[in-house]
Design a protein around this motif. Structure first.
Motif, short mmCIF file in Angstrom:
data_model
loop_
_atom_site.label_atom_id
_atom_site.label_comp_id
_atom_site.label_asym_id
_atom_site.label_seq_id
_atom_site.Cartn_x
_atom_site.Cartn_y
_atom_site.Cartn_z
N GLY A 61 65.12 37.46 -39.79
CA GLY A 61 63.96 38.28 -40.10
C GLY A 61 63.85 38.57 -41.58
O GLY A 61 64.16 37.74 -42.41
N ASP A 62 63.41 39.77 -41.91
CA ASP A 62 63.24 40.19 -43.30
C ASP A 62 64.44 41.03 -43.74
O ASP A 62 64.91 41.88 -43.00
CB ASP A 62 61.98 41.04 -43.46
N VAL A 63 64.91 40.77 -44.94
CA VAL A 63 65.94 41.60 -45.54
C VAL A 63 65.28 42.25 -46.76
O VAL A 63 65.12 41.64 -47.81
CB VAL A 63 67.18 40.78 -45.96
N ASP A 64 64.85 43.49 -46.55
CA ASP A 64 64.12 44.21 -47.59
C ASP A 64 64.57 45.66 -47.62
O ASP A 64 65.55 46.03 -46.96
CB ASP A 64 62.61 44.09 -47.37
N LEU A 65 63.86 46.47 -48.36
CA LEU A 65 64.24 47.87 -48.53
C LEU A 65 64.37 48.60 -47.18
O LEU A 65 65.26 49.43 -47.00
CB LEU A 65 63.23 48.59 -49.43
N ALA A 66 63.52 48.26 -46.23
CA ALA A 66 63.55 48.92 -44.92
C ALA A 66 64.72 48.48 -44.06
O ALA A 66 65.23 49.25 -43.25
CB ALA A 66 62.24 48.67 -44.18
N THR A 67 65.17 47.23 -44.23
CA THR A 67 66.22 46.70 -43.35
C THR A 67 67.59 46.63 -43.99
O THR A 67 68.58 46.42 -43.30
CB THR A 67 65.83 45.30 -42.84
N VAL A 68 67.67 46.84 -45.31
CA VAL A 68 68.95 46.76 -46.00
C VAL A 68 70.00 47.73 -45.44
O VAL A 68 71.17 47.37 -45.34
CB VAL A 68 68.77 46.88 -47.53
N PRO A 69 69.65 48.97 -45.08
CA PRO A 69 70.68 49.84 -44.50
C PRO A 69 71.34 49.24 -43.26
O PRO A 69 72.57 49.32 -43.12
CB PRO A 69 69.91 51.13 -44.17
N ALA A 70 70.58 48.62 -42.40
CA ALA A 70 71.16 47.97 -41.22
C ALA A 70 72.00 46.77 -41.62
O ALA A 70 73.06 46.51 -41.04
CB ALA A 70 70.06 47.57 -40.24
N PHE A 71 71.54 46.02 -42.62
CA PHE A 71 72.28 44.87 -43.14
C PHE A 71 73.62 45.32 -43.70
O PHE A 71 74.67 44.76 -43.38
CB PHE A 71 71.41 44.18 -44.21
N GLN A 72 73.61 46.38 -44.51
CA GLN A 72 74.85 46.90 -45.08
C GLN A 72 75.78 47.46 -44.00
O GLN A 72 77.00 47.29 -44.10
CB GLN A 72 74.54 47.96 -46.14
N ALA A 73 75.22 48.08 -42.99
CA ALA A 73 76.05 48.60 -41.89
C ALA A 73 76.72 47.44 -41.15
O ALA A 73 77.89 47.54 -40.75
CB ALA A 73 75.20 49.43 -40.94
N ALA A 74 75.99 46.35 -40.96
CA ALA A 74 76.56 45.18 -40.28
C ALA A 74 77.67 44.56 -41.12
O ALA A 74 78.71 44.13 -40.58
CB ALA A 74 75.47 44.16 -39.99
N ILE A 75 77.49 44.54 -42.43
CA ILE A 75 78.53 44.02 -43.32
C ILE A 75 79.77 44.91 -43.23
O ILE A 75 80.89 44.43 -43.11
CB ILE A 75 78.01 43.94 -44.77
N THR A 76 79.57 46.22 -43.30
CA THR A 76 80.68 47.16 -43.20
C THR A 76 81.44 46.97 -41.89
O THR A 76 82.67 46.96 -41.87
CB THR A 76 80.17 48.61 -43.33
N GLU A 77 80.69 46.82 -40.80
CA GLU A 77 81.30 46.60 -39.49
C GLU A 77 82.13 45.31 -39.49
O GLU A 77 83.25 45.28 -38.98
CB GLU A 77 80.22 46.54 -38.41
N ALA A 78 81.58 44.25 -40.06
CA ALA A 78 82.31 42.97 -40.11
C ALA A 78 83.58 43.09 -40.93
O ALA A 78 84.59 42.45 -40.62
CB ALA A 78 81.41 41.88 -40.68
N LEU A 79 83.57 43.93 -41.96
CA LEU A 79 84.73 44.07 -42.83
C LEU A 79 85.79 45.00 -42.27
O LEU A 79 86.92 45.00 -42.76
CB LEU A 79 84.29 44.55 -44.21
N THR A 80 85.47 45.78 -41.24
CA THR A 80 86.47 46.68 -40.67
C THR A 80 87.63 45.91 -40.05
O THR A 80 88.72 46.44 -39.93
CB THR A 80 85.87 47.62 -39.61
N GLN A 81 87.36 44.67 -39.70
CA GLN A 81 88.41 43.83 -39.11
C GLN A 81 89.25 43.12 -40.16
O GLN A 81 90.12 42.33 -39.83
CB GLN A 81 87.78 42.84 -38.14
#
Length: 100
Positions: free
Chosen positions: A6-26
């Motif tokens: 989809g779109d990675v923009d100002l509205a969706t970046v928080p979810a994108f960053q949260a997904a990155i953080t989740e992936a890095l917890t492992q």
């Protein structure tokens, strides 16, 4: 690996960053962000990729999969392909990370 669509923009970046953080917890040895299904990559998305590279590169390798005008072009135009590894396909990225 983190697959984004989809779109990675100002509205969706928080979810994108949260997904990155989740992936890095492992604590992976490598993180691949696959942007193959992204239709629009705004500057906020580019900033998130840079921030991810800066935080991940100390502990793991980082690669981005992007191919096409919506994703690889803004990465290349901003010179970010010189900052982190950019691949056209997921297979290329995985092979490069496996080979070292």
């Amino acid at each position: 690996m983190l697959k984004v669509g989809g779109d990675v923009d100002l509205a969706t970046v928080p979810a994108f960053q949260a997904a990155i953080t989740e992936a890095l917890t492992q604590e992976p040895s490598a993180l691949v962000v696959d942007l193959s299904a992204v239709d629009f990559l705004a500057s906020a998305g580019l900033q998130a990729l840079v921030a991810t590279h800066e935080s991940v590169s100390k502990a793991a390798r980082f690669a981005v999969v992007a191919d096409g005008p919506a994703t690889s072009r803004p990465i290349q135009l901003t010179g970010l392909d010189q900052v982190f590894s950019l691949y056209s396909t997921l297979d290329e990225a995985l092979a490069a990370l496996k080979s070292g």
